[in-house]
Design a protein around this motif. Structure first.
Motif, short mmCIF file in Angstrom:
data_model
loop_
_atom_site.label_atom_id
_atom_site.label_comp_id
_atom_site.label_asym_id
_atom_site.label_seq_id
_atom_site.Cartn_x
_atom_site.Cartn_y
_atom_site.Cartn_z
N ARG A 175 9.51 8.19 -10.77
CA ARG A 175 9.95 9.48 -11.31
C ARG A 175 10.63 9.32 -12.67
N SER A 176 11.45 8.28 -12.78
CA SER A 176 12.25 8.16 -14.01
C SER A 176 11.78 7.02 -14.90
N TRP A 177 10.47 6.79 -14.88
CA TRP A 177 9.90 5.65 -15.61
C TRP A 177 10.22 5.70 -17.11
N GLN A 178 10.42 6.90 -17.62
CA GLN A 178 10.65 7.01 -19.06
C GLN A 178 12.01 6.48 -19.50
N SER A 179 12.93 6.31 -18.54
CA SER A 179 14.22 5.75 -18.94
C SER A 179 14.18 4.22 -19.00
N LEU A 201 12.06 -5.66 -16.53
CA LEU A 201 11.71 -4.60 -15.58
C LEU A 201 12.22 -4.91 -14.17
N ARG A 202 12.20 -6.18 -13.82
CA ARG A 202 12.67 -6.57 -12.48
C ARG A 202 14.16 -6.25 -12.33
N ALA A 203 14.93 -6.53 -13.39
CA ALA A 203 16.36 -6.21 -13.35
C ALA A 203 16.57 -4.70 -13.31
N TRP A 204 15.73 -3.96 -14.03
CA TRP A 204 15.83 -2.50 -14.04
C TRP A 204 15.58 -1.94 -12.64
N LEU A 205 14.57 -2.47 -11.97
CA LEU A 205 14.27 -2.02 -10.60
C LEU A 205 15.42 -2.37 -9.64
N LEU A 206 15.97 -3.56 -9.81
CA LEU A 206 17.06 -3.99 -8.93
C LEU A 206 18.32 -3.17 -9.16
N ARG A 207 18.49 -2.69 -10.38
CA ARG A 207 19.64 -1.83 -10.68
C ARG A 207 19.51 -0.52 -9.89
N ILE A 208 18.32 0.05 -9.88
CA ILE A 208 18.08 1.26 -9.08
C ILE A 208 18.35 0.96 -7.61
N LEU A 209 17.83 -0.17 -7.17
CA LEU A 209 17.95 -0.54 -5.76
C LEU A 209 19.42 -0.70 -5.33
N THR A 210 20.20 -1.38 -6.17
CA THR A 210 21.61 -1.58 -5.79
C THR A 210 22.37 -0.25 -5.82
N ASN A 211 22.03 0.62 -6.74
CA ASN A 211 22.66 1.95 -6.75
C ASN A 211 22.36 2.70 -5.45
N ALA A 236 0.83 -1.21 0.00
CA ALA A 236 0.00 0.00 0.00
C ALA A 236 0.86 1.26 0.00
N LYS A 237 1.98 1.20 0.75
CA LYS A 237 2.88 2.36 0.77
C LYS A 237 3.47 2.61 -0.61
N LEU A 238 3.82 1.53 -1.29
CA LEU A 238 4.40 1.67 -2.63
C LEU A 238 3.36 2.21 -3.61
N ALA A 239 2.13 1.70 -3.48
CA ALA A 239 1.05 2.18 -4.35
C ALA A 239 0.82 3.67 -4.11
N GLY A 240 1.03 4.10 -2.86
CA GLY A 240 0.87 5.50 -2.52
C GLY A 240 1.91 6.41 -3.18
N LEU A 241 3.01 5.80 -3.66
CA LEU A 241 4.06 6.59 -4.32
C LEU A 241 3.74 6.84 -5.79
N ARG A 242 2.68 6.22 -6.27
CA ARG A 242 2.34 6.36 -7.70
C ARG A 242 2.09 7.82 -8.04
N GLU A 264 1.83 -0.21 -12.72
CA GLU A 264 1.18 -1.45 -12.32
C GLU A 264 2.13 -2.64 -12.44
N GLU A 265 2.88 -2.66 -13.53
CA GLU A 265 3.83 -3.77 -13.72
C GLU A 265 4.92 -3.73 -12.64
N ALA A 266 5.38 -2.54 -12.32
CA ALA A 266 6.41 -2.40 -11.29
C ALA A 266 5.88 -2.85 -9.93
N LEU A 267 4.67 -2.44 -9.61
CA LEU A 267 4.08 -2.80 -8.31
C LEU A 267 3.86 -4.31 -8.20
N ALA A 268 3.55 -4.94 -9.33
CA ALA A 268 3.33 -6.39 -9.30
C ALA A 268 4.62 -7.15 -8.95
N LEU A 269 5.76 -6.49 -9.13
CA LEU A 269 7.06 -7.13 -8.84
C LEU A 269 7.57 -6.82 -7.44
#
Lengths: 80, 196
Positions: free
Chosen positions: B63-67, B74-84, A65-71, B27-32
């Motif tokens: 914020r930077s979804w367009q990149s 997408l999962r690897a892309w998110l993890l790249r942000i996370l490790t940075n 829910a917190k993550l969804a709130g960041l949308r 939505e795709e990002a949140l599903a992961l």
């Protein structure tokens, strides 16, 4: 054991499914003929399953829910 | 000004398409999120840190979804942000003078531990059965982070070597050698847990 140094490298790639078809053939034929490596293989395989299942912790309740709130699109009714 | 008539509906359509893409991306990002969290949780020491890290990751991702290039991992892309983000955080901590683990000392420790307990573990097939969930978590968290990150990405995140290399921004060969040593360290730590 030192005979199997190269096999250790192969074994890792084999278990991680990162080998080419040709390398898979080499790894499997070695595993068929080497008791030591076969035991190692079973151990390594069970360890991977074990790590995957026990060290993987589910997301705590509330985080979704917190993550969804960041949308930014406002598509979610949940604000934070 | 010159663009009246046809330009405006085109512009409106483009805005609508972009909005739709953006919603789909989110939505795709949140599903992961659950899968991203599992990896984050083993990168850091506490649940709170993992939650913070994942929230920071999603804030930046949105914020930077367009990149992000649609159709790529997408999962690897998110993890790249996370490790940075996690590396930035780690550097801040390491700058404190009294807790500056030199990379050399990590390697020294790694070598010593493998030398003392690594080989004998290999013969103990039963060692896995005797371990509790706590011991695996403890053993994993005791692996120096350079090695642990790779083990976590491959074994828990189920990423390929190539994805792990991209996420951590290191060569493929380094992924393989760190994975190898990281797993040996994990086994050495597990051996100690099993004995004690």
């Amino acid at each position: 054991m030192s005979d199997c140094d190269k096999c250790e490298e192969l074994l890792q790639g084999y278990l991680d499914r990162e080998l080419s078809d040709a390398e898979v053939v080499v790894a499997e034929s070695h595993l068929n003929g080497c008791d030591y490596c076969r035991r190692r293989y079973r151990f390594e395989a069970s360890l991977r399953v074990y790590v995957r299942t026990t060290a993987a912790e589910r997301m705590p309740p509330g985080l979704a829910a917190k993550l969804a709130g960041l949308r930014t699109t406002g598509a979610s009714p949940l604000g934070s | 000004m010159g663009e009246s008539g046809t330009a405006e509906p085109d512009g409106a359509r483009r805005v609508a398409t972009e909005a739709r893409d953006r919603v789909r991306f989110e939505e795709e990002a949140l599903a992961l999120a659950d899968q991203v969290y599992r990896v984050a949780r083993r990168f850091v020491a506490t649940r709170e840190e993992a939650e913070d890290l994942v929230q920071d990751t999603y804030a930046r991702a949105f914020r930077s979804w367009q990149s992000y290039t649609p159709g790529t991992n997408l999962r690897a892309w998110l993890l790249r942000i996370l490790t940075n983000l996690n590396t930035d955080r780690g550097r801040k901590i390491q700058r404190r003078p009294d807790e500056t683990p030199l990379e050399e000392s990590d390697y020294y420790l790694a070598n010593r531990m493998v030398a003392s307990a690594g080989e004998q573990v290999l013969d103990q097939e039963r060692v896995v059965e005797r371990l509790s969930q706590d011991s695996i978590v403890t053993a994993l968290s005791a692996v120096p982070h350079d090695f642990r990150d790779v083990v976590v990405l491959v074994d828990i995140g189920d990423f390929s070597y190539a994805d792990a290399a991209q996420i951590l921004d290191i060569p493929l060969g380094t992924v393989m050698s760190r994975l190898h040593r990281g797993r040996r360290l994990l086994k050495a730590n597990l051996a100690e847990e099993a004995v004690s």
